[in-house]
Design a protein around this motif. Sequence first.
Motif, short mmCIF file in Angstrom:
data_model
loop_
_atom_site.label_atom_id
_atom_site.label_comp_id
_atom_site.label_asym_id
_atom_site.label_seq_id
_atom_site.Cartn_x
_atom_site.Cartn_y
_atom_site.Cartn_z
N ALA A 10 -6.43 13.20 -8.88
CA ALA A 10 -7.72 12.48 -8.41
C ALA A 10 -8.22 12.03 -9.45
O ALA A 10 -8.93 11.06 -9.61
N THR A 15 -4.27 9.48 -4.84
CA THR A 15 -4.60 10.09 -3.65
C THR A 15 -3.81 11.16 -3.44
O THR A 15 -2.58 11.18 -3.29
N CYS A 277 -13.33 9.12 -10.62
CA CYS A 277 -13.21 10.25 -9.90
C CYS A 277 -14.72 10.54 -9.72
O CYS A 277 -15.46 10.78 -10.89
N GLY A 311 -9.43 9.31 -1.49
CA GLY A 311 -9.01 9.51 -2.84
C GLY A 311 -10.35 9.48 -3.97
O GLY A 311 -11.46 9.11 -3.34
N TRP A 312 -9.96 9.61 -5.22
CA TRP A 312 -11.11 9.31 -6.27
C TRP A 312 -12.28 10.38 -5.99
O TRP A 312 -13.34 10.16 -6.36
#
Length: 342
Positions: A10, A15, A277, A311-312
């Motif tokens: 991340a 992801t 992130c 994700g992130w």
Amino acid sequence: MTPKEVILTAFEGGTPERVPVTLFGGGMWSVHNWGSTFEDLSQDAEKMTRMLVDSCEKLQCDIVYVGSGYNNFVASALGGRIKFREMGAPDLEDPLIGAEEDLENLNIADIDEDETINTVKKALKKTKEKIGDRYVVTMTAWGPFTIAARLFGEEDMMRATYKNPALIEKILNFSTELLIHLFEPLVDDGTLEVISLADPTASGDLLSKKQFERFALPYLKIFIDWAKSKHIHTLLHICGNTTDRIDLFPHTGASCISLDHKTDIAKAKEVLHGKMCFAGNVNPVDVLLRGSVDLVETTCKQIVETAGTDGWFALMPGCDIPPTVPYENIVKFIQVAKEWRL
């Protein structure tokens, strides 16, 4: 994927197979629930290590924060006085700087001789040896603005940003050099992969966006650029409502920004996704401390649905959690993320 692989994926913009999840700090909760005190652990690296490993095995968060709650010792090592409390993190009793000549008399190398800081460093190395293959083992510290505020005094610091900004900038330069000096040996010997910084006095509730951009952002960037030059990730937490300055956070260079519960997580997703992130932002008091297990589950699911399905993102509380948060609430908080496949 191991917990370490999940959170680092991340941080690096990938992801992972599930939603990453971690407390931020967690020292007050872990020390209290392990049945000890900050004072008791402060000179015993073996005991501190056992507390950290036991807490990790109990909670199984993706990150273990060594030194959480001991942040004020970086200032006290330069000549300040620490007050231990029955419950909660130790406080710095008085500021060290009243004028520019006081700053000139401070010696950064004094932190190398501080017993508590050295205990934390030893516990970091021992904890990394025991569980660092599966979990990110980080060491946490105040960010530059908060260190400067501890050295100068919070109220005086806020006034001086208007009345004597040149002095504040000198103290901030000193604080940034102090941070680099603290972490450099642990980076150079390979102990650290991630540095955790909390800059609560740079809060959105205390500094305007303009003040943050002048007095907090440049020094965070100096430190984080140094960490990046060493190939080290930085996890950064800023307290308060920072919705109006979310666009500034990528300029820090941090791998991940941890957001307070007051910050609009949907806006954060809109501005930050694909750039860095971001993490958050479960209310640590109204939800985790005072809420039911059902409220914890509902809140966590709402936040992940809003911000963390592609994700992130990492699920985190909006700040460090109080020492009396019910264990079952933390279990549910972690469970929601670990069962959410991406």
